[in-house]
Structures are given as C-alpha cells and as structure tokens.
Motif scaffolding. Structure first.
Motif, mmCIF file in Angstrom:
data_model
loop_
_atom_site.group_PDB
_atom_site.id
_atom_site.type_symbol
_atom_site.label_atom_id
_atom_site.label_comp_id
_atom_site.label_asym_id
_atom_site.label_seq_id
_atom_site.Cartn_x
_atom_site.Cartn_y
_atom_site.Cartn_z
ATOM 1 N N VAL A 151 0.859 -1.189 0.000
ATOM 2 C CA VAL A 151 0.000 0.000 0.000
ATOM 3 C C VAL A 151 0.888 1.229 0.000
ATOM 4 C CG1 VAL A 151 -1.792 1.272 1.218
ATOM 5 C CG2 VAL A 151 -1.797 -1.234 1.266
ATOM 6 N N THR A 152 0.637 2.135 -0.924
ATOM 7 C CA THR A 152 1.428 3.359 -1.023
ATOM 8 C C THR A 152 0.499 4.540 -1.298
ATOM 9 O OG1 THR A 152 3.327 4.380 -2.136
ATOM 10 C CG2 THR A 152 1.831 3.060 -3.497
ATOM 11 N N ALA A 153 1.093 5.734 -1.403
ATOM 12 C CA ALA A 153 0.336 6.965 -1.707
ATOM 13 C C ALA A 153 -0.839 7.145 -0.751
ATOM 14 C CB ALA A 153 -0.140 6.949 -3.153
ATOM 15 N N GLN A 154 -0.624 6.894 0.534
ATOM 16 C CA GLN A 154 -1.700 7.017 1.509
ATOM 17 C C GLN A 154 -1.981 8.476 1.844
ATOM 18 O OE1 GLN A 154 0.328 3.517 3.787
ATOM 19 N NE2 GLN A 154 -1.633 3.865 4.805
ATOM 20 N N SER A 155 -3.239 8.805 1.992
ATOM 21 C CA SER A 155 -3.644 10.162 2.371
ATOM 22 C C SER A 155 -5.045 10.094 2.965
ATOM 23 C CB SER A 155 -3.618 11.102 1.162
ATOM 24 O OG SER A 155 -4.557 10.687 0.187
ATOM 25 N N GLU A 156 -5.541 11.233 3.426
ATOM 26 C CA GLU A 156 -6.891 11.322 3.975
ATOM 27 C C GLU A 156 -7.626 12.469 3.316
ATOM 28 O OE1 GLU A 156 -6.374 11.863 8.163
ATOM 29 O OE2 GLU A 156 -6.367 9.717 8.570
ATOM 30 N N ARG A 157 -8.911 12.267 3.056
ATOM 31 C CA ARG A 157 -9.720 13.355 2.525
ATOM 32 C C ARG A 157 -11.002 13.469 3.352
ATOM 33 N NH1 ARG A 157 -10.605 10.410 -3.226
ATOM 34 N NH2 ARG A 157 -12.452 9.125 -2.835
ATOM 35 N N ALA A 158 -11.629 14.627 3.233
ATOM 36 C CA ALA A 158 -12.790 14.931 4.062
ATOM 37 C C ALA A 158 -13.970 14.036 3.707
ATOM 38 C CB ALA A 158 -13.181 16.393 3.885
ATOM 39 N N CYS A 159 -14.691 13.643 4.743
ATOM 40 C CA CYS A 159 -15.929 12.891 4.578
ATOM 41 C C CYS A 159 -16.798 13.184 5.799
ATOM 42 C CB CYS A 159 -15.654 11.385 4.463
ATOM 43 S SG CYS A 159 -15.114 10.608 6.008
ATOM 44 N N HIS A 160 -17.973 12.616 5.834
ATOM 45 C CA HIS A 160 -18.722 12.584 7.087
ATOM 46 C C HIS A 160 -19.577 11.333 7.107
ATOM 47 C CE1 HIS A 160 -22.915 13.608 5.991
ATOM 48 N NE2 HIS A 160 -22.431 14.447 5.103
ATOM 49 N N THR A 161 -19.892 10.869 8.275
ATOM 50 C CA THR A 161 -20.639 9.627 8.437
ATOM 51 C C THR A 161 -22.089 9.939 8.787
ATOM 52 O OG1 THR A 161 -19.888 9.525 10.730
ATOM 53 C CG2 THR A 161 -18.616 8.300 9.120
ATOM 54 N N GLY A 162 -22.865 8.892 9.014
ATOM 55 C CA GLY A 162 -24.254 9.050 9.394
ATOM 56 C C GLY A 162 -24.479 8.694 10.843
ATOM 57 N N GLY A 163 -25.741 8.600 11.224
ATOM 58 C CA GLY A 163 -26.074 8.197 12.583
ATOM 59 C C GLY A 163 -25.599 9.174 13.636
ATOM 60 N N ARG A 164 -25.401 8.657 14.837
ATOM 61 C CA ARG A 164 -24.991 9.498 15.962
ATOM 62 C C ARG A 164 -23.631 10.135 15.727
ATOM 63 N NH1 ARG A 164 -25.791 6.939 21.760
ATOM 64 N NH2 ARG A 164 -27.932 7.055 20.910
ATOM 65 N N PRO A 325 -12.695 21.770 7.213
ATOM 66 C CA PRO A 325 -13.189 22.230 8.518
ATOM 67 C C PRO A 325 -14.670 21.938 8.750
ATOM 68 C CG PRO A 325 -11.932 23.963 7.399
ATOM 69 C CD PRO A 325 -12.233 22.903 6.388
ATOM 70 N N LEU A 326 -15.410 21.586 7.682
ATOM 71 C CA LEU A 326 -16.862 21.407 7.790
ATOM 72 C C LEU A 326 -17.258 19.933 7.809
ATOM 73 C CD1 LEU A 326 -17.910 24.211 5.285
ATOM 74 C CD2 LEU A 326 -17.657 24.371 7.762
ATOM 75 N N TRP A 327 -16.664 19.140 6.957
ATOM 76 C CA TRP A 327 -16.882 17.694 7.001
ATOM 77 C C TRP A 327 -15.735 17.104 7.803
ATOM 78 C CZ3 TRP A 327 -19.032 15.469 1.747
ATOM 79 C CH2 TRP A 327 -20.222 16.133 1.443
ATOM 80 N N ARG A 328 -16.001 16.813 9.066
ATOM 81 C CA ARG A 328 -14.936 16.522 10.026
ATOM 82 C C ARG A 328 -14.432 15.075 9.997
ATOM 83 N NH1 ARG A 328 -13.771 20.191 14.048
ATOM 84 N NH2 ARG A 328 -14.248 22.283 13.314
ATOM 85 N N GLY A 329 -15.141 14.193 9.312
ATOM 86 C CA GLY A 329 -14.643 12.834 9.189
ATOM 87 C C GLY A 329 -13.473 12.783 8.216
ATOM 88 N N ARG A 330 -12.700 11.702 8.260
ATOM 89 C CA ARG A 330 -11.573 11.534 7.355
ATOM 90 C C ARG A 330 -11.615 10.139 6.739
ATOM 91 N NH1 ARG A 330 -12.034 16.006 7.667
ATOM 92 N NH2 ARG A 330 -10.586 17.625 8.363
ATOM 93 N N LEU A 331 -11.496 10.089 5.426
ATOM 94 C CA LEU A 331 -11.499 8.837 4.693
ATOM 95 C C LEU A 331 -10.070 8.545 4.258
ATOM 96 C CD1 LEU A 331 -13.349 6.617 3.453
ATOM 97 C CD2 LEU A 331 -13.370 7.993 1.357
ATOM 98 N N GLU A 332 -9.514 7.465 4.777
ATOM 99 C CA GLU A 332 -8.141 7.101 4.438
ATOM 100 C C GLU A 332 -8.125 6.374 3.100
ATOM 101 O OE1 GLU A 332 -4.240 4.751 6.280
ATOM 102 O OE2 GLU A 332 -6.234 4.442 7.149
ATOM 103 N N THR A 333 -7.347 6.888 2.171
ATOM 104 C CA THR A 333 -7.228 6.259 0.861
ATOM 105 C C THR A 333 -5.763 5.935 0.581
ATOM 106 O OG1 THR A 333 -6.935 8.317 -0.384
ATOM 107 C CG2 THR A 333 -9.205 7.578 0.005
ATOM 108 N N GLY A 334 -5.561 5.072 -0.381
ATOM 109 C CA GLY A 334 -4.209 4.714 -0.778
ATOM 110 C C GLY A 334 -4.231 4.000 -2.106
ATOM 111 N N MET A 335 -3.063 3.614 -2.555
ATOM 112 C CA MET A 335 -2.921 2.863 -3.792
ATOM 113 C C MET A 335 -2.430 1.457 -3.473
ATOM 114 S SD MET A 335 -0.300 3.479 -6.988
ATOM 115 C CE MET A 335 -1.064 5.011 -7.533
ATOM 116 N N LEU A 336 -3.169 0.471 -3.966
ATOM 117 C CA LEU A 336 -2.695 -0.896 -3.889
ATOM 118 C C LEU A 336 -1.793 -1.156 -5.094
ATOM 119 C CD1 LEU A 336 -4.624 -1.451 -1.570
ATOM 120 C CD2 LEU A 336 -5.413 -3.499 -2.778
ATOM 121 N N LEU A 337 -0.579 -1.588 -4.827
ATOM 122 C CA LEU A 337 0.360 -1.937 -5.888
ATOM 123 C C LEU A 337 0.568 -3.441 -5.803
ATOM 124 C CD1 LEU A 337 2.011 -0.566 -8.115
ATOM 125 C CD2 LEU A 337 3.918 -0.392 -6.494
#
Length: 375
Positions: A151-164, A325-337
C-alpha cells in the motif's frame, strides 16, 4: 489475454463501449457491490470513455460460468504511475477519483485473486489508486492470494458519516464562532434576496445541471479552461452521465439561492446510503458570504436525514481549505500496488522509485517557482 478461470468462474477482458456488452450484468453488479462506486458503473463510465478517448481501456470482469452473473469488475488501462514506468491501472481519473472495484457481496476469496491476476496483464503489475483502505473491498483484495501487495500513496480526505457519529460531526463543525459567523453571512446574503436551499432529483436534477454548467463556467474554472463546459467533450460526457444517473434516481443537486439568483450548486451522486460530492460551483460576486461553505453545511444536514445514510465522500484533495473544517470525518485512501511472479518485489520497487522521483521533481519545481515569485 490468456484465459484465467476456476472451476466456477471465468475472467473476461471486455471493451466497455462494445454494443454487445451485457449491460444488465454490469449494472446489476454495480447496484449490489460491497462498496458503491458510481464511477465504475456503465451509466458513468461509458460516457466518460466515449468522449475522453478511452478506447484503450478494458473492463476486466469475473463472472460465473453457469449463470453469467458478474462477481467482480473494474476498468483497467495502461499509464505511468511516475516519470517513466507504465503499468496496468484501475481507471480512476480526475473526474472519478475513486478506484474501488465492483465486488459482489457473495464473491469468494478466489474472485479477487482471479481479478487481480487478470488485471495485472503481461506486465504482472496492477495499481489500484484512490482506494478507501477501510472498505470491505480493499480488505478482500489485501487478503487475496497469489500476488505481492503493498500500500502506497496514503492520504486522507474529508468525509462525514451518518447516525450518531455524523450528528456529532455536524455539531462540531457548526458550533461556536463558526455557527455565529455563518448565520451572520447568510443574513447578509439575504439582503440580496430571500435565501433558500433546495435539492433537485430525477428529471429536475437533469434540467438543473445545465444551470450548474453555466455557473461553473462563469467562475475561475471557466477562466482557466477547466470547467466542464470549457471543452465539448467534457460537456458531452458530463451531460450524458448526469442524464443516466438522474434516470436511475442516483443524482442530487443541492442549490443555494438569493432571491432569483443562484449563488451556489453542488452535484452529488448517491448509491445505497453513500453520497459522493462530485462538483461544486458558486457565484464569485457573492464570495464574501461563503456560499460554498453555506451549501456544504446544508448538504451535510440533508445527508443526515436520508434513511440508511452511512457515508458522504467529498472526493476532495487532502487538505481542502473549504470542506475539511466542515466535514470533520476523514477517509483514508491509498494505492494498492500488486505484483505477480518471481520478480514481484523488484517490479514494485521500480514502481515506487519511479513515483518517488516524480514527487521529488514536482517538489523541486514548486520550490523554484516560489523562489522566482519572491525574487
């Protein structure tokens, strides 16, 4: 391509634009896949490839020999990861930054193994970029046998979840000084006409997309030539993809108005409890009222009201100054090689070195440009 199969499964290398392609099987897999990816569905991918010179891209599909049901699929093409080395790559693009293959929930462990081997092709290397690493699909590919995976090129981008958890994220994003300031700006915007938010779906969303195209083209993207309407091919692809998704009720456009003036619009794809924020535009004459941020917060609120909602992916670059700053969740992404064969590690090391060299040169170019600006 050599035939790959198991007692129950076979692998097909298909032309996505072939008129004889079994679209029902492809669409059926898209609608039940473990992790939704609207950009690998026929309704989005076929217009993209048709208008954007995608003739060389192939659809790698694993299907049941007896029933013909598709168990896994993704578009794959050959391109450079770094400076020089071309490899087979899942066809995630700037218009579709999500590389999750379509994987049937009932697929066994042999399915991702067959898919990865076939997709790697004669070069025996496959890159799967922009892959949410905590997704079930990613986990099943990581567990697949037969190849070496890093796994390479890992980063995080904004997201948000549901529920509580999503409700808590919203309270954090829209509280204190920010809440006070955003409400003040919305009142100021109201001086130009009564403000209102609306959501378009179905046929109305398709019609509203034309207004979005005009709004985007009137801003900085239009001036830089990167708006969807700036080129005939991007406009044609986008219109058809939007029409297809609207017909399936898988499209939403959120809008903010001040009187009869459209000041912001956000185009979203929706799939089985997941929402993907595809494109946003706003009227720069009203920039001081933060119309984009106002709309993103309202979209957050609306998402939380959707029955069964689980995740909203911003699809934004890491560190995006407006949405993070508005969508406080973080989605971890990467590249599978993924590499196969006796020289698998060597192949991966060469790819990683090639990517590192490109990053170094890009960084050096930015530093030089910054120095020249201040000289």
């Amino acid at each position: 391509m050599d035939s790959l199969e198991s007692p129950e499964l076979e692998v097909c290398c298909l032309k996505p634009l072939d008129g004889a392609l079994p679209l029902d099987a492809w669409q059926g897999l898209s609608e039940v896949s473990l992790d939704p990816n609207p950009f690998f569905s026929p309704s989005f991918l076929r217009p993209l490839l048709k208008e954007m010179n995608g003739e060389s891209v192939r659809l790698i599909a694993v299907r049941n020999k007896t029933t013909g049901e598709w168990r896994m699929a993704a578009p794959v093409g050959r391109r450079r990861l770094g400076l020089a080395l071309p490899v087979q790559t899942a066809w995630a693009t700037d218009y579709s930054p999500l590389g999750t293959p379509l994987l049937h929930p009932e697929a066994g462990p042999e399915t991702p193994e067959l898919f990865l081997k076939a997709a790697a092709g004669p070069g025996k290397v496959l890159a799967v970029p922009y892959l949410p690493l905590t997704s079930e699909t990613a986990q099943r590919m990581l567990e697949a046998g037969g190849g070496r995976i890093v796994v390479t090129a890992q980063s995080e981008r904004a997201c948000h979840t549901g529920g509580r958890q999503g409700e808590e994220q919203f309270k954090t994003a829209f509280s204190g000084k920010r809440r006070k300031e955003m409400n003040r700006l919305l009142r100021r915007l109201g001086e130009h006409g009564e403000t209102r938010f609306e959501s378009l779906q179905g046929a109305s969303a398709r019609e509203g997309f034309e207004t979005f195209l005009d709004l985007e083209a009137a801003g900085w993207k239009g001036r830089s030539g990167t708006a969807l309407k700036s080129r005939p091919e991007t406009a044609a692809f986008a219109r058809q993809a939007i029409a297809n998704s609207a017909e399936r009720n898988a499209l939403r456009i959120d809008r903010l108005w001040a009187g009869d003036k459209l000041v912001a619009a956000l185009v979203l794809f929706s799939e089985r409890g997941s929402v993907f924020a595809w494109k946003i535009a706003f009227d720069e004459d009203y920039a001081r009222y933060s119309p984009g941020a106002q709309l993103v917060l309202e979209t957050f609120r609306k998402n939380l009201e959707i029955p069964g909602f689980s995740l909203a992916d911003s699809l934004a670059i890491p560190g995006h100054s407006m949405i993070e700053p508005l969508w406080r969740g973080r989605l971890e992404t990467g590249m599978l090689l993924v590499a196969f064969g006796a020289a698998a590690k060597l192949r991966q090391d060469l790819c990683l070195a090639d990517m590192a060299a490109e990053r170094f040169l890009r960084s050096a170019a930015r530093s030089l440009r910054d120095r020249l600006k201040t000289a």
